[in-house]
Design a protein around this motif. Structure first.
Motif, short mmCIF file in Angstrom:
data_model
loop_
_atom_site.label_atom_id
_atom_site.label_comp_id
_atom_site.label_asym_id
_atom_site.label_seq_id
_atom_site.Cartn_x
_atom_site.Cartn_y
_atom_site.Cartn_z
N LEU B 223 0.86 -1.19 0.00
CA LEU B 223 0.00 0.00 0.00
C LEU B 223 0.89 1.23 0.00
O LEU B 223 1.64 1.47 0.94
N GLN B 224 0.77 1.98 -1.08
CA GLN B 224 1.56 3.19 -1.19
C GLN B 224 0.65 4.40 -1.16
O GLN B 224 -0.39 4.42 -1.81
N CYS B 225 1.00 5.38 -0.36
CA CYS B 225 0.18 6.58 -0.26
C CYS B 225 1.07 7.80 -0.37
O CYS B 225 2.26 7.72 -0.12
N PHE B 226 0.47 8.91 -0.74
CA PHE B 226 1.26 10.13 -0.67
C PHE B 226 0.56 11.16 0.19
O PHE B 226 -0.66 11.20 0.25
N ASP B 227 1.34 11.94 0.88
CA ASP B 227 0.81 13.02 1.71
C ASP B 227 1.21 14.33 1.07
O ASP B 227 2.40 14.61 0.92
N LEU B 228 0.21 15.11 0.70
CA LEU B 228 0.51 16.43 0.18
C LEU B 228 0.57 17.36 1.37
O LEU B 228 -0.46 17.77 1.91
N GLU B 229 1.76 17.66 1.79
CA GLU B 229 1.89 18.47 3.00
C GLU B 229 2.01 19.95 2.67
O GLU B 229 2.38 20.76 3.51
N GLY B 230 1.72 20.29 1.44
CA GLY B 230 1.74 21.70 1.06
C GLY B 230 3.14 22.25 1.10
O GLY B 230 4.08 21.65 0.58
N GLU B 231 3.26 23.38 1.77
CA GLU B 231 4.55 24.07 1.86
C GLU B 231 5.65 23.16 2.38
O GLU B 231 6.80 23.26 1.97
N SER B 232 5.28 22.27 3.28
CA SER B 232 6.34 21.50 3.92
C SER B 232 6.78 20.30 3.09
O SER B 232 7.74 19.63 3.46
N ASN B 950 0.11 1.45 -10.55
CA ASN B 950 0.12 2.51 -9.55
C ASN B 950 0.20 3.83 -10.31
O ASN B 950 1.24 4.18 -10.83
N MET B 951 -0.91 4.50 -10.41
CA MET B 951 -0.94 5.67 -11.28
C MET B 951 -1.43 6.91 -10.56
O MET B 951 -2.31 6.86 -9.72
#
Lengths: 371, 1054
Positions: B223-232, B950-951
């Motif tokens: 399970l692969q996820c991404f976190d869009l942490e914005g500025e950080s 995984n797209m």
């Protein structure tokens, strides 16, 4: 205490729904909603029509559900519409996964038309002007303007594509638009009428429906176009065979040569005596009728008179017969005999042309003769 | 230079008109990999260009092959100005790097532009020539197979399950770089897409390296996820279960090497076939066949060293002598089991498994849900190469999970998953799983020797064994009512069981299951920084508590006693928190009949109030009765009568008695309290409670012909037909009312979910009788006043008539099938089931044969709170544990947690592939690609896994109105994503995607500017399947094209 949300709350909820989509891996397309969309109803109208169909009770759904479903379907159809403009694309596009039999349904329904609408448009030039007047047609036929536009655009699209194509007209339509045989034939008729611009709007022709004209168009395409003579000829099917039309004036000999006219009449009368109810009227009118039919033939070399082909048939032949109360089988017997007897006229050399002309005339008149 | 990538551009079709004057396009193609670019010739004036290019060859490292995507750009040639880009295709070539996956990528790919969407298609051919690399210190991990499926993939056999693997990589988000101010939205989107693609590749490669190091060759439950942490920044993280898989050369062959034993030293010999296959095997189909599955106790790879000492110190009663603990427990066996299991798992830092479905005999006991949540303030990631903070955060959470599991007397966590929810600079990290005890046989070396001894040990019947409590009944970690198992009558079971995994196939279930959801919104003041984080931390425990109460109430209302696939999601927004718990309710035959729900009003009151209460009570009772009928839940008493032997055999009874006498007062007290079945009391003491009861009752009943669950398989439905319709539905609700109360908000959210479900049922009505499986809700609060709900699920048709007649028969058959399939595919030991079937279930204290591997054993403690860190705001908020304790008289629970959640559970069923299809096959000319969130396709057999899909896509528009508003925009985008997934699968030679999930759907809009943007991340396993009828007809594997797929009745609803 009411546990189900009252309708007003329901409505408020819908209003606040900013976004609402449903996408299936296999594109779900409800045939009923598709028809409502094709018929040009707005989502609101479509929803109330579905409500009336009793679907809510059947599935225990509420109005909001129906609205969401209808909106979703409408959006899907709008997205798919550009593919329907070129049906062959539908089969090899990747955006919608639609099983083949459903693709065929979508195409067939999209290109289907209202008989009332097409009757109005038959023989008219498929121009911008005509499109502008569609609101009148809409009012007159009761078909929604949206649906009128779709149908008009379909006619025009098919017309434009096959206009310049070589080979048999109906076959071209079938292949290019993936339509059923029947629908392709109808489109053949529409294209043919639009191309030659036959007059169909006169009051005297009002009693004829689309099917009558489509049949006649089929006859004309089969017998009077260039492609009709030799199917191998790679030429257009939409135009009448000019050469043949020129040759038609040679048939005049049948009415100008008095001997031949008399001989023709006596042959017909001998054959029909006792066989038709209106023998006396026929005998009295033979020369007029014969003259009418031959004159129509002779006039066909002029484009304008070609356009009046159907009105001429009605005015010159069908109406006189009808006023004498000919029944259909009498007309049939007469025309058959009238055509065949010419063969026995030794001096008449234009047998082939006659045959080609009369086969069409005979079947057209029989189709157009409503008792 | 260990690899050569070869690409050929064949043709294009349906290209957009790029030259208005001629209504045509002069297209050419750029093929880019790494830093090398090739170009085709310009194919002038055509919308259907035929390039027929030569083979473009890239000579590259296999490290690059794993990281980089192949990038194909279609452009319109312009003599006078810059060439216009038509669109791009990114192709992940990873599937070509494994010898067992795809060999060639060939097909039509949609040409995608982030602004215009799909613009025509391009036909591409890709091949890879790999040279063997013998370098031990290599950076690549080519050949490690990845599976999203959370069970052992169907055409493989698990030789060893190594355990947990995790990794994360961070980078700056291109959207927040200074250059973004001057580049076009298209360039920015493409930079982001490319970066995430690169990071995914890198992540996968790094995980692959860990797997190789552990001696494995595959990752299951990836399970692969991404976190869009914005500025950080941007974090891409992944977890999975490392395994050594063996491909079954002929899936239908019954005789396979019987036993595999892993060696102690993985590095020398990662796995080896046992030289002395067990000769006990008597025939292909007998369940008595004696095979052994072995579980390697290899050490889990991790950056940090194991800190088991500190873990243990979290629970006070560790290190207790085994004698003492034996004396206290009902039987010494449990302790022995635990000792062994523990010793095997002790070496692992995190004995976690992302699998949700297990081979028979793997799970011994299930403790309950364990979860942890922590609120963090995001700071800028200064050095992308050292993502230590993020690692430390997860490390902390995992430690907590581990200690919770220990408190439950368990040494492993199964069905494990991790999620995040981010709003501005606040991030909630969540992890959850199910504490479990695994079979020591699987965790021990030299399994062959112990086989015979194990045969003597008391086996728990597979249909109920997992329900038996793993913890010490005298020191229960939480208040629970224990009873003797209703199935075997020998061991204690809790009254309610919550888990995050799938229902084990062998579990004895009464009736059917159903989807149960708890929904909750809580308003929160807008705040910044630490204050905001504190506010969220303070709210979390209350939300968790209420979600649990709701779940429990709804479970009781349906007359059920267990939850599977539990997934609690808490999303954070500027001014509110939204919680959604989904699970599949089941009546486990082994567990006691749930008592009803009794409403107690507040102390003496007027008559009308009393009447109101009694009305409500009546309604609740009616609903329970109706639900029992709907879900075909026949009380087990009557089943007992039917079966005929409700009374335990003499010996058994004596043992029961003995255990009673041995046990302290507490036990008898527990038994007593079980007598009062209606002990579950709902107190109406304030408006909130009234509201709760209302929301209980407003759950609309399922329309006739529909069932739903969020697990892989629907308990009680076994005869799927071939109709499969996967779908995604998204709704965004705008809260117009500025001064909303919590109740108002709850109602809106509840209605939103209910109406969404109602719409789904209506949409799919043509498939009746059908079941919505793997219903996966995802909630988000994208903006101040918006609530977004996205659902992905699959509707599957089944044969209703058969369902009723053959239910009983089928269950038996399924069991047999599981056994035989295990034999064929998985090689698991079968003593357990065979013993239970031969009716020799009883030999209680003969656990002496077990190898005692010293080590420490943990006695679970009731003082759970000690494991909780009260310290800072940023840490988990644990006060609610106290809260639970206070309310424990009214609410009993099968799960333990401080602050709990689990983002995703993609459950999987094993051994369920051989489902009969009743629909016959009719030919189909179009290449259909099926998609399903499940790991199987009904009525079909998966014959090959082609690689992971995984797209990640971004779509943006500056003409929102013209594209049909937000709905039109998103509808088109989701359809495009599906299309691109299907195209990639078809190009790999596949005809289906299994274990498909939409992991992310981030939607942002600005209607005033007529703009919107959306990011979608999906994944799944590309497979080739064949219909079972085809398989029978054709002994040879049919052509790999997708042509043989869908039957006419198949994927054709409405």
């Amino acid at each position: 205490m009411a546990y189900s949300a009252p309708d007003s709350a329901d409505k408020a909820l819908r209003m606040a729904m900013e976004l609402d989509v449903f996408v299936g891996n296999t594109t779900i397309m409800d045939e009923e909603v598709y028809q409502l969309w094709l018929d040009g109803y707005t989502v609101t109208d479509a929803v109330s029509m579905r409500v009336r169909s009793g679907i809510l009770e059947q599935w225990g759904a509420c109005q909001a559900v129906l609205e969401s479903d209808t909106t979703d379907h409408y959006r899907t159809f709008q997205m798919a519409e550009r593919l329907l403009h070129c049906p062959s694309k539908l089969a090899n596009q990747l955006l919608f996964q639609i099983p083949p039999q459903r693709q065929a349904m979508l195409i067939e329904r999209y290109y289907a038309f209202d008989p009332a609408f097409v009757r109005e448009l038959l023989g008219k030039k498929l121009s911008k002007g005509t499109k502008k007047d569609l609101d009148d047609v809409s009012t007159k036929t009761g078909v929604t303007l949206k649906s009128c536009r779709r149908q008009f655009d379909n006619f025009k699209r098919v017309f434009k594509v096959v206009e310049e194509m070589k080979g048999p007209l109906v076959e071209n339509i079938k292949q290019h638009f993936l339509l059923s045989d029947r629908l392709a034939r109808d489109y053949g008729a529409i294209v043919f009428f639009a191309n030659i611009r036959f007059e169909t709007g006169k009051k005297k022709l009002q009693y004829l429906n689309f099917e009558d004209f489509a049949f006649c168009a089929g006859q004309l395409i089969q017998n009077w176009t260039v492609g009709a003579v030799d199917s191998m000829v790679e030429d257009m099917d939409v135009d009448l065979d000019k050469e043949f039309l020129q040759d038609l004036k040679e048939l005049k000999i049948l009415i100008t040569d008095k001997d031949m006219l008399d001989q023709h009449k006596s042959l017909v009368c001998t054959a029909l005596r006792g066989k038709i109810q209106v023998f006396a009227e026929m005998e009295a009118n033979f020369k007029n009728l014969s003259r009418a039919l031959v004159n129509i033939a002779a006039k066909l070399m002029h484009t304008k008179d070609v356009r009046d082909f159907f009105i001429d048939l009605v005015e010159k032949f069908i109406e006189p017969c009808r006023s004498d109360r000919w029944v259909l089988c009498d007309v049939k017997a007469f025309l058959t005999q009238y055509m065949n007897s010419a063969r026995a006229l030794d001096a008449f050399k234009q047998q082939a042309i006659w045959e080609r002309y009369m086969t069409v005339i005979r079947s057209c008149i029989l189709k157009m003769y409503h008792e | 230079m260990p690899g050569k990538l070869k690409v050929r551009i064949v043709a294009g079709r349906h290209l957009p008109v790029m030259d208005r004057a001629s209504d045509l396009t002069d297209a050419f193609v750029e093929v880019k990999f790494g830093n090398t670019t090739f170009k085709t010739d310009v194919y002038p004036k055509s919308l259907n260009p035929q390039w027929n290019s030569e083979w473009f060859k890239f000579e590259v490292d296999d490290e690059d092959l794993q990281d980089e995507p192949l990038q194909i750009t279609v452009l319109d040639h312009d003599t006078y100005s810059a060439n216009d880009a038509i669109g791009k295709v990114y192709i992940d070539i990873d599937p070509l790097l494994s010898s067992e996956a795809a060999t060639v990528i060939s097909g039509w790919f949609p040409i995608y532009d982030t602004i215009h969407g799909i613009r025509g298609e391009i036909n591409v051919l890709v091949k890879v020539d790999l040279f063997n690399d013998l370098n031990r210190f290599r950076q690549s991990s080519c050949g490690v197979k990845f599976f999203c499926t959370t069970s052992i993939p169907r055409c493989y056999r698990a030789v060893i399950v190594h355990g947990f693997v995790e990794e994360l990589v961070v980078n700056e988000d291109p959207e927040y770089q200074w250059i973004d101010r001057i580049r076009t939205p298209r360039a920015s989107n493409e930079a982001r897409q490319r970066l995430i693609s690169l990071m995914s590749g890198e992540l996968q490669r790094k995980i692959g390296l860990k797997v190789l190091e552990m001696g494995g060759n595959a990752v299951v439950g990836y399970l692969q996820c991404f976190d869009l942490e914005g500025e950080s920044g941007l974090v891409v993280r992944a977890i999975g279960t490392a395994c050594t898989l063996d491909k079954l050369s002929n899936p239908s062959a019954a005789l396979l090497p019987a036993c595999n034993s892993p060696s102690k030293d993985m590095k020398e010999a990662p796995f080896s076939e046992d030289p002395n296959p067990n000769t006990h095997s008597s025939g292909p189909s007998t369940p008595l066949k004696n095979q052994t599955y072995s579980f390697s106790p290899s050490k889990s790879y991790s950056r940090q060293s194991s800190s088991s000492d500190t873990d243990l110190s979290l629970t006070p009663k560790t290190g207790m002598g085994s004698g003492g603990s034996v004396g206290k427990e009902g039987g010494p066996l449990k302790t022995l089991l635990r000792q062994q299991t523990q010793s095997a798992l002790e070496h692992r830092e995190f004995p976690f498994f992302t699998l949700t479905c297990f081979p028979m005999g793997f799970l011994v006991h299930v403790g309950g849900v364990v979860s942890a949540r922590s609120v963090k303030l995001l700071d800028r990631i200064h050095n992308p190469d050292e993502p230590e903070t993020r690692d430390a955060w997860w490390e902390e959470i995992r430690q907590e999970i581990k200690s919770h599991a220990k408190a439950l007397g368990c040494h492993a966590v199964v069905g494990y998953s991790e999620t995040t929810s981010i709003c501005e600079e606040v991030c909630i990290l969540s992890a959850s799983g199910t504490a479990a005890v695994l079979n020591p046989k699987f965790l021990q070396d030299g399994c062959l020797d112990s086989c015979s001894e194990h045969r003597l040990e008391e086996p728990s019947p597979p249909s109920c064994g997992f329900c038996h409590i793993p913890y010490d009944e005298l020191n229960m970690p939480f208040p629970a009512h224990l009873t003797y198992c209703f199935n075997c009558r020998r061991q204690k079971v809790p009254d309610v069981l919550f888990t995050t995994m799938d229902l084990p196939l062998e579990a004895a279930v009464t009736g059917k299951g159903c989807l149960i959801q708890a929904r909750l919104c809580r308003l929160k003041k807008k705040a910044q920084g630490e204050a905001n984080a504190t506010a969220i931390s303070n709210l979390l425990p209350f939300m968790e508590y209420e979600l649990h109460t709701q779940l429990m109430n709804k479970l009781k209302l349906r007359g059920m006693n267990a939850l599977f696939g539990l997934r609690i999601q808490i999303s954070v927004g500027e001014n509110m928190l939204v919680g959604l718990a989904s699970a599949t309710g089941v009546y486990l035959t082994a567990l006691p009949t749930p008592g009803g729900i009794q409403i107690a009003g507040k102390t003496p009151s007027d008559i009308s109030y009393e009447q109101h209460i009694s009305n409500m009570q009546k309604k609740i009772n009616e609903t329970i009765a109706k639900n029992k009928e709907l879900y075909e839940i026949i009380p087990p008493e009557s089943i007992d009568e039917m079966i005929g032997s409700p009374i335990p055999e003499p010996r058994q009874r004596s043992r029961l008695f003995r255990s009673h006498s041995e046990s302290s007062d507490e036990v008898s007290e527990l038994d007593l309290s079980h007598g009062k079945k209606d002990a579950f009391v709902l107190e109406i003491d304030d408006a909130d409670a009234v509201e709760d009861i209302h929301s209980l009752l407003t759950d609309a009943p399922l329309p006739t012909g529909f069932y739903s669950c969020n697990t892989e398989i629907m308990p009680g439905i076994y005869n799927w037909t071939s109709g499969v319709q996967m779908f995604t539905s998204v709704r965004v609700f705008r809260l117009n009312n500025t001064n909303l109360t919590n109740q108002g908000l709850n109602k809106i959210f509840n209605d939103l979910c209910e109406n969404l479900l109602k719409s789904l049922y209506f949409k799919l009505r043509s498939m009746i009788p059908c079941c919505l499986c793997h219903v996966n809700f995802a909630v988000a609060v994208p903006e101040d006043e918006l609530i977004q709900v996205a659902v992905t699920a699959v509707a599957m048709t089944f044969d209703k008539d058969q369902a009723q007649e053959n239910l009983k028969l089928y269950v038996d058959k399924t069991l047999m099938k599981v056994i035989t399939e295990n034999e064929e595919q998985l090689q698991f030991p079968l003593e357990l089931c065979s013993d239970s079937q031969s009716g020799n279930p009883f030999s209680p204290i003969k656990g002496t044969g077990l190898q005692e591997n010293a080590g420490m054993h943990i006695v679970p403690s009731a003082q759970r709170a000690t494991s909780v860190d009260y310290s800072s705001f940023a840490d988990r908020c644990s006060t609610w544990i106290e809260l639970i304790k206070l309310k424990a008289q009214t609410i009993r629970r099968g799960s333990i947690k401080t602050t709990s959640s689990l983002e995703k559970a993609s459950p999987v069923s094993e051994g369920h592939s051989r489902l009969r299809s009743t629909t016959s096959n009719t030919g189909c000319t179009v290449a259909v690609v099926k998609m399903t969130p499940l790991s199987f396709i009904p009525g079909a057999k998966i014959i090959k896994y082609l690689g992971i899909i995984n797209m990640f896509f971004i779509r943006e528009t500056t003409s929102l109105r013209e594209e049909g508003g937000v709905s039109g925009f998103l509808h088109a985008f989701i359809a495009e994503v599906f299309a691109m997934v299907r195209a990639h699968v078809a190009a790999l030679g596949g005809n289906a995607v299994v274990s498909y999930i939409m992991k992310e759907c981030v939607f942002m809009e600005n209607p005033n500017k007529n703009q919107a943007q959306c990011l979608i991340n999906v994944s799944g396993d590309a497979v080739i399947f064949v219909r079972e009828c085809d398989l029978e007809a054709l002994p040879v594997q049919p052509q790999t094209s997708a042509a043989q797929t869908s039957s006419s009745g198949g994927e054709v609803p409405a």
